[in-house]
Design a protein around this motif. Structure first.
Motif, PDB file in Angstrom:
ATOM      1  N   PHE A  17      44.402  41.118  43.516  1.00 45.15           N
ATOM      2  CA  PHE A  17      43.016  40.669  43.364  1.00 45.15           C
ATOM      3  C   PHE A  17      42.770  39.955  42.032  1.00 45.15           C
ATOM      4  CE2 PHE A  17      40.487  43.758  46.322  1.00 45.15           C
ATOM      5  CZ  PHE A  17      40.610  42.860  47.372  1.00 45.15           C
ATOM      6  N   VAL A  18      43.711  40.005  41.126  1.00 44.71           N
ATOM      7  CA  VAL A  18      43.459  39.511  39.773  1.00 44.71           C
ATOM      8  C   VAL A  18      43.044  38.037  39.775  1.00 44.71           C
ATOM      9  CG1 VAL A  18      44.584  38.935  37.587  1.00 44.71           C
ATOM     10  CG2 VAL A  18      44.826  41.216  38.550  1.00 44.71           C
ATOM     11  N   THR A  19      43.784  37.181  40.474  1.00 39.26           N
ATOM     12  CA  THR A  19      43.474  35.749  40.471  1.00 39.26           C
ATOM     13  C   THR A  19      42.130  35.472  41.122  1.00 39.26           C
ATOM     14  OG1 THR A  19      45.820  35.162  40.483  1.00 39.26           O
ATOM     15  CG2 THR A  19      44.271  33.465  41.170  1.00 39.26           C
ATOM     16  N   SER A  20      41.848  36.140  42.244  1.00 40.78           N
ATOM     17  CA  SER A  20      40.565  35.890  42.903  1.00 40.78           C
ATOM     18  C   SER A  20      39.403  36.468  42.088  1.00 40.78           C
ATOM     19  CB  SER A  20      40.570  36.438  44.331  1.00 40.78           C
ATOM     20  OG  SER A  20      41.200  37.679  44.427  1.00 40.78           O
ATOM     21  N   ALA A  21      39.636  37.535  41.336  1.00 43.59           N
ATOM     22  CA  ALA A  21      38.591  38.047  40.439  1.00 43.59           C
ATOM     23  C   ALA A  21      38.259  37.014  39.368  1.00 43.59           C
ATOM     24  CB  ALA A  21      39.042  39.354  39.796  1.00 43.59           C
ATOM     25  N   ALA A  22      39.292  36.427  38.780  1.00 45.31           N
ATOM     26  CA  ALA A  22      39.076  35.389  37.767  1.00 45.31           C
ATOM     27  C   ALA A  22      38.415  34.155  38.371  1.00 45.31           C
ATOM     28  CB  ALA A  22      40.414  35.014  37.118  1.00 45.31           C
ATOM     29  N   TYR A  23      38.789  33.834  39.596  1.00 40.04           N
ATOM     30  CA  TYR A  23      38.200  32.696  40.331  1.00 40.04           C
ATOM     31  C   TYR A  23      36.689  32.876  40.475  1.00 40.04           C
ATOM     32  CZ  TYR A  23      37.480  29.810  44.617  1.00 40.04           C
ATOM     33  OH  TYR A  23      37.041  28.917  45.566  1.00 40.04           O
ATOM     34  N   ALA A  24      36.273  34.077  40.896  1.00 41.10           N
ATOM     35  CA  ALA A  24      34.852  34.354  41.066  1.00 41.10           C
ATOM     36  C   ALA A  24      34.131  34.447  39.725  1.00 41.10           C
ATOM     37  CB  ALA A  24      34.666  35.650  41.858  1.00 41.10           C
ATOM     38  N   GLN A  25      34.754  35.088  38.764  1.00 49.05           N
ATOM     39  CA  GLN A  25      34.118  35.308  37.466  1.00 49.05           C
ATOM     40  C   GLN A  25      33.893  33.992  36.727  1.00 49.05           C
ATOM     41  OE1 GLN A  25      32.740  37.919  36.497  1.00 49.05           O
ATOM     42  NE2 GLN A  25      32.804  38.169  34.290  1.00 49.05           N
ATOM     43  N   LEU A  26      34.902  33.161  36.654  1.00 51.78           N
ATOM     44  CA  LEU A  26      34.748  31.887  35.958  1.00 51.78           C
ATOM     45  C   LEU A  26      33.889  30.915  36.750  1.00 51.78           C
ATOM     46  CD1 LEU A  26      37.090  33.106  34.254  1.00 51.78           C
ATOM     47  CD2 LEU A  26      37.982  30.774  34.043  1.00 51.78           C
ATOM     48  N   GLY A  27      33.968  30.979  38.075  1.00 54.29           N
ATOM     49  CA  GLY A  27      33.222  30.048  38.917  1.00 54.29           C
ATOM     50  C   GLY A  27      31.785  30.449  39.170  1.00 54.29           C
ATOM     51  N   GLY A  28      31.368  31.623  38.682  1.00 57.95           N
ATOM     52  CA  GLY A  28      29.993  32.054  38.891  1.00 57.95           C
ATOM     53  C   GLY A  28      29.689  32.397  40.337  1.00 57.95           C
ATOM     54  N   MET A  29      30.638  33.073  41.017  1.00 56.16           N
ATOM     55  CA  MET A  29      30.472  33.416  42.426  1.00 56.16           C
ATOM     56  C   MET A  29      30.335  34.935  42.555  1.00 56.16           C
ATOM     57  SD  MET A  29      33.577  31.029  43.861  1.00 56.16           S
ATOM     58  CE  MET A  29      34.047  29.563  42.922  1.00 56.16           C
ATOM     59  N   PRO A  30      29.280  35.430  43.205  1.00 57.66           N
ATOM     60  CA  PRO A  30      29.109  36.881  43.329  1.00 57.66           C
ATOM     61  C   PRO A  30      30.123  37.504  44.281  1.00 57.66           C
ATOM     62  CG  PRO A  30      27.373  35.733  44.531  1.00 57.66           C
ATOM     63  CD  PRO A  30      28.153  34.688  43.786  1.00 57.66           C
ATOM     64  N   MET A  31      30.894  38.468  43.788  1.00 56.92           N
ATOM     65  CA  MET A  31      31.937  39.112  44.584  1.00 56.92           C
ATOM     66  C   MET A  31      32.081  40.564  44.156  1.00 56.92           C
ATOM     67  SD  MET A  31      35.981  38.127  45.006  1.00 56.92           S
ATOM     68  CE  MET A  31      36.494  38.626  43.377  1.00 56.92           C
ATOM     69  N   PHE A  32      32.308  41.447  45.131  1.00 58.29           N
ATOM     70  CA  PHE A  32      32.457  42.880  44.879  1.00 58.29           C
ATOM     71  C   PHE A  32      33.794  43.334  45.466  1.00 58.29           C
ATOM     72  CE2 PHE A  32      31.138  47.263  46.623  1.00 58.29           C
ATOM     73  CZ  PHE A  32      31.631  47.925  45.504  1.00 58.29           C
ATOM     74  N   MET A  33      34.678  43.836  44.606  1.00 60.79           N
ATOM     75  CA  MET A  33      36.001  44.300  45.028  1.00 60.79           C
ATOM     76  C   MET A  33      36.028  45.820  45.120  1.00 60.79           C
ATOM     77  SD  MET A  33      38.302  41.882  42.517  1.00 60.79           S
ATOM     78  CE  MET A  33      37.237  42.221  41.108  1.00 60.79           C
ATOM     79  N   ILE A  34      36.686  46.322  46.164  1.00 63.80           N
ATOM     80  CA  ILE A  34      36.901  47.758  46.341  1.00 63.80           C
ATOM     81  C   ILE A  34      38.403  47.993  46.387  1.00 63.80           C
ATOM     82  CG2 ILE A  34      36.453  49.774  47.783  1.00 63.80           C
ATOM     83  CD1 ILE A  34      34.261  47.985  49.188  1.00 63.80           C
ATOM     84  N   THR A  35      38.896  48.894  45.557  1.00 64.34           N
ATOM     85  CA  THR A  35      40.315  49.251  45.623  1.00 64.34           C
ATOM     86  C   THR A  35      40.462  50.758  45.766  1.00 64.34           C
ATOM     87  OG1 THR A  35      40.525  49.395  43.207  1.00 64.34           O
ATOM     88  CG2 THR A  35      41.017  47.266  44.226  1.00 64.34           C
ATOM     89  N   GLY A  36      41.547  51.171  46.391  1.00 64.48           N
ATOM     90  CA  GLY A  36      41.858  52.588  46.546  1.00 64.48           C
ATOM     91  C   GLY A  36      42.629  53.112  45.350  1.00 64.48           C
TER      92      GLY A  36
END
Length: 546
Positions: free
Chosen positions: A78-97
């Protein structure tokens, strides 16, 4: 109830429609709770792709897209997609076990500190250590993800906590309105525009909100001030409008930069320094007005003199009420720029060479795409050609990433766009490099029975870096590669593969794919040999004559 049931009820309370991702052993209680809920699981082939889909859902809807992964390698994906959303200003919520936190039976097998890993990449990250905390943690995750500036949030749900019992209820969202700008700041901004001789409007990604777009259209029509956009601001205003001066696709030297250099006041709406600079500031040369939800982050290339901080739509509405069109405004130079730009952007649109010339390719795509069709660009050389030559008429009809600028997001984004807008055309524009980073999601699109077109621009190289390498006078090294037979590759997933044999064949083939059900891949060879001549030398030579 069981904690995992409460977690899913908290998601339903947030009106979550989809969860994108790949469950693991540590998510099984949550998965069972999800099975009997109103939320649809979109099973992907890679966690990174699930994150890109969730981020794109957020980008298109304004609501946080949700994605799911297990612990360890699932979470690190999820690291790359987290950075993608964070830098791009896109609201995203990740759930991990996570493994049980009360008592470990397997030592540190697969365990990494995911919460600590996510801290620099998110607005909010926590491990849930009590079932009773779930409603508050979920509510805060969505609130943080969706408030300005939007971004990524994360919660870790250990498997033993997921099985615990609880009797607490969900927390409903509170009523909230964004703060509006201070009156003195509004007056100062209005005065600066009124006193300027050659004002110009710049539209960035932060202005890509429904009400902001409406207010900006009124602003342009009322005052006749020319405008340009950043790459992520494309489509906020109609780029076929006679006042459009182009897109800041290149760093410097383009036609639009001449218009910027001539301006004495830049009304900068919705931009921050995370996106590649649309222009370079120079001390004392002009007044820059920063209009955004948040204060400006001062950088060596961005240090605005006036900041109007608050809800963008409200700020522009107040400008529209307080400002009057001025007789001393002079846009004659911008008119010249626009005239030369229009002539330049049509040059090469009928070029017959094959592999296809980029300008011809973009022109043909524009001819075939409906105004509300959505292009989802991966990251590669073609992004510059689309940013400059593809004219958007509606918001969010070209989704590109000029923040993290990651490869591999194009196809997952197009899948998410089609899920959000099933009645609209969705096209993934990918290079052969970026496509192969998440090409397995073709199976996801086929399984979901989506109508989707993948336009694969093949140059058998990492073309963008190859161009940069040449620009820096380095010899060609390490950028060329081989490729599979993309037509047969697509067909192996159950998609339909196509390969034009000439530039003339491309447009009718693309139109056929757009209007025929199913997943289609077009393997289109592209000729990037004119990158340097057109995007470097020719543009700078022509614009210098202005």
């Amino acid at each position: 109830m069981k904690a995992s049931d409460l977690f899913i009820k908290a998601l339903e309370n947030e009106n979550v429609e989809y969860v994108f991702g790949i469950p693991g052993e540590e998510n099984l209680d949550l998965l069972e709770s999800l099975r009997t809920s109103s939320i649809r699981l979109i099973l992907t082939r890679h966690e990174q792709a699930a994150g890109f889909m969730a981020a794109t859902y957020g980008r298109l809807t304004g609501k946080a897209g949700v994605c799911l992964a297990t612990l360890g390698p699932g979470a690190t994906n999820f690291v790359t997609s987290a950075a993608y959303a964070q830098l791009g200003g896109m609201p995203m919520f990740m759930i991990t076990g996570q493994k049980p936190v009360k008592m470990s039976k397997q030592g540190h097998f697969q365990i990494v500190d995911v919460v600590d890993m996510m801290k620099p990449l998110t607005k909010f990250t926590r491990q849930i250590v009590s079932a009773d905390n779930i409603p508050a943690r979920v509510r805060e995750s969505f609130r943080r993800a969706e408030e300005e500036r939007p971004g990524a949030t994360h919660l870790e749900l250990p498997e033993d906590i997921a099985r615990d019992q609880t009797d607490v209820g969900v927390i409903p969202a509170s009523f909230q309105r964004r703060p509006i700008a201070d009156e003195k700041a509004i007056v100062r901004g209005v005065e600066a525009i009124r006193d300027a001789k050659r004002p110009i409007l710049m539209v960035g990604a932060g202005a890509n909100r429904k009400t902001s777009s409406k207010m900006l259209r009124e602003f342009v029509e009322k005052f006749g001030i020319p405008f340009f956009t950043t790459q992520m601001g494309k489509g906020v205003l109609d780029e076929t409008h006679p006042l459009w001066l182009g897109n800041a696709a290149l760093s410097d030297g383009d036609f639009v930069h001449r218009a910027i250099d001539n301006a004495d006041c830049i009304i900068n709406v919705g931009h921050d320094v995370i996106e590649k600079p649309p222009f370079f500031m120079r001390t004392g040369k002009r007044t820059v007005i920063h209009i955004n939800y948040l204060t400006a982050e001062v950088d060596t290339v961005y240090f605005p003199q006036i900041e109007v901080v608050g809800d963008i739509a409200n700020t522009i509405w107040r400008f529209n009420q307080m400002l009057e069109k001025q007789s001393h405004w002079n846009f004659s130079y911008q008119d010249r720029v626009r005239h030369h730009l229009d002539a330049h952007l049509t040059k090469g649109a009928d070029d017959a060479r094959f592999p296809i010339y980029p300008v011809r390719m973009v022109a043909d795509v524009r001819k075939a795409m409906p105004d509300n069709g959505i292009l989802c660009l991966d990251n590669g050389m073609y992004k510059l050609w689309f940013a400059r030559y593809y004219r958007c008429t509606q918001p969010n009809t070209i989704l590109l990433d000029n923040a993290l600028a990651t490869m591999g997001a194009g196809l997952p984004s197009a899948i998410a766009a089609k899920i959000v807008h099933p009645d609209r055309k969705s096209v993934a524009v990918v290079g052969d490099g970026g496509f192969m980073m998440n090409s397995q999601e073709v199976e996801t699109a086929v399984r979901l029975k989506l109508d989707l077109v993948i336009l694969l621009l093949r140059d058998d190289a990492y073309g963008m870096i190859k161009w940069k390498q040449a620009n820096m006078d380095f010899p060609n090294f390490g950028m060329d590669m081989g490729n599979p037979d993309f037509v047969r590759y697509a067909e192996s997933y159950g998609a339909k593969g196509h390969r034009p044999k000439s530039s003339e064949e491309f447009l009718p083939m693309f139109e056929h794919c757009l209007n025929t059900p199913g997943v289609h891949l077009i393997d289109l060879p592209i000729d990037y040999s004119d990158n340097d001549r057109v995007l470097n030398r020719e543009i700078k030579e022509l614009s210098a004559k202005l």
